[in-house]
Design an enzyme around this catalytic site. Structure first.
Site, short mmCIF file in Angstrom:
data_model
loop_
_atom_site.label_atom_id
_atom_site.label_comp_id
_atom_site.label_asym_id
_atom_site.label_seq_id
_atom_site.Cartn_x
_atom_site.Cartn_y
_atom_site.Cartn_z
CD GLU A 10 -2.95 -0.68 -0.12
OE1 GLU A 10 -3.24 0.50 -0.41
OE2 GLU A 10 -3.32 -1.65 -0.81
CB CYS A 166 -13.98 3.74 -12.48
SG CYS A 166 -14.90 5.28 -12.39
CB CYS A 173 -19.43 3.19 -18.46
SG CYS A 173 -18.75 4.71 -17.76
CB CYS A 176 -18.39 -0.34 -15.01
SG CYS A 176 -18.41 0.11 -13.27
CB CYS A 182 -22.62 4.52 -12.18
SG CYS A 182 -21.43 5.87 -12.38
FE1 SF4 Z 1 -16.97 4.54 -13.33
FE2 SF4 Z 1 -19.61 4.69 -13.19
FE3 SF4 Z 1 -18.46 4.21 -15.52
FE4 SF4 Z 1 -18.43 2.38 -13.62
S1 SF4 Z 1 -20.20 3.17 -14.68
S2 SF4 Z 1 -16.70 2.99 -14.92
S3 SF4 Z 1 -18.27 3.63 -11.78
S4 SF4 Z 1 -18.25 6.08 -14.29
#
Ligand code: SF4
Length: 311
Positions: A10, A166, A173, A176, A182
């Site tokens: 980390e 992201c 997206c 995602c 989102c």
């Molecule tokens: Fe990021 Fe939202 Fe796109 Fe997912 S949907 S990559 S959280 S902006």
């Protein structure tokens, strides 16, 4: 992983990409397999091994932290966010990562990548470096952290999501897993969230500069040790409360946080020999290139045709 391994990775991952960190992480682990070995390292060796990762305060904190863990905690990383955050180089998010990714506690994380995910997912506007926005993001992070059996996968997943899906520019997206909930995706705000750092506020100050030229010599005063052009020689300046209504500045001098508008007035002409104050002297015109004066004075004289210096 064990807390030592998680902590080491980390710290290395703060401000550095995973790909760059991996070889360093492996080298450190084989050289210093546990916190006792690291605490016994000398700083020069450690800095040598760290060379190339940058942000060297991290390496110094790493050593200081390892030594404290050995001296004050018997070589065991503490198991509360508070006690972990009291150690050098460990902030609240790193403490949460050390706890949760070593399977020893439940705590949210909020590193730079995760801040971006939360700002987009929950539609949080405002620069994420602002305390007000951070409070808001931490509250969201707290509210969504799952129970003990899921927190490790959840936090690891959040970090990976921020690092690989992201991303800052062109988030993917379509790939995602949290796309449906989102807000940034729903409202087409991925390009504007998170809000970028606002530019520094530039304060404007107005000064009236008196140009007293006698026999091709300019009256200058040494500037006080503090404030604008400290210690340099400058024609006498008077701070104005506001821009004069009827005049444009002869010279505008821009700094990161300040904009100085200089208005020129010539001293009454005619034969006079002004008495010099102790802090004053006459400088011959044109000014020497190496005269200890601000560049703005060269520009001012050039604008007014009193010097041969280029504008
Ligand atoms: Fe990021 Fe939202 Fe796109 Fe997912 S949907 S990559 S959280 S902006």
């Amino acid at each position: 992983g064990n807390p030592y391994n998680v902590w080491l990775s980390e710290i290395m991952l703060q401000q550095t990409q995973v790909k760059a960190v991996i070889p360093y992480y492996q080298r450190f682990l084989s050289r210093f397999p546990d916190v006792f070995a690291l605490a016994a390292a000398d700083e020069t060796t450690l800095m040598g091994l760290w060379a190339g990762l940058g942000y060297y305060a991290r390496a110094r904190n790493l050593l200081a932290c390892a030594r404290l863990v050995v001296e004050q905690h018997g070589g065991m990383f503490p198991d509360s966010v508070e006690a972990l955050s009291a150690l050098p180089g460990i902030g609240r998010s790193t403490a949460g990562a050390v706890l949760s990714l070593s399977g020893r506690g439940v705590a949210p994380i909020l590193d730079g990548n995760v801040r971006r995910v939360f700002a987009r997912c929950f539609g949080v506007a405002g620069y994420t470096g602002l305390p007000k926005v951070q409070t808001q993001l931490w509250a969201l992070a707290e509210a969504h952290v799952p129970g003990a059996c899921d927190v490790m996968a959840y936090n690891q997943g959040l970090m990976d999501l921020g690092a690989t899906v992201c991303t800052r520019s062109k988030p993917r997206c379509g790939d995602c897993p949290v796309q449906r909930g989102c807000i940034a995706h729903r409202d087409g705000l991925t390009a504007v969230l998170p809000t970028p750092k606002p530019p520094a506020v530039r304060r404007t100050e107005h000064y009236l500069v008196t140009l007293d030229v006698v026999s091709r010599r300019l009256r200058v005063q040494v500037r006080p040790e503090r404030g604008i052009w400290a210690g340099l020689w400058m024609a006498p300046m008077q701070r104005l409360d506001a821009a004069p209504l009827d005049a444009a500045p002869a010279v505008v001098h821009e700094l990161t946080h300040r904009r100085y508008c200089l208005y020129a007035q010539c001293a009454p002409s005619g034969p006079h020999v002004a008495a010099l104050m102790p802090t004053e002297r006459w400088l011959p015109l044109p000014l020497a290139d190496d005269a200890p004066v601000p560049a703005a004075l060269h520009r001012l004289l050039a604008v007014l045709g009193l010097d041969d210096q280029p504008v």
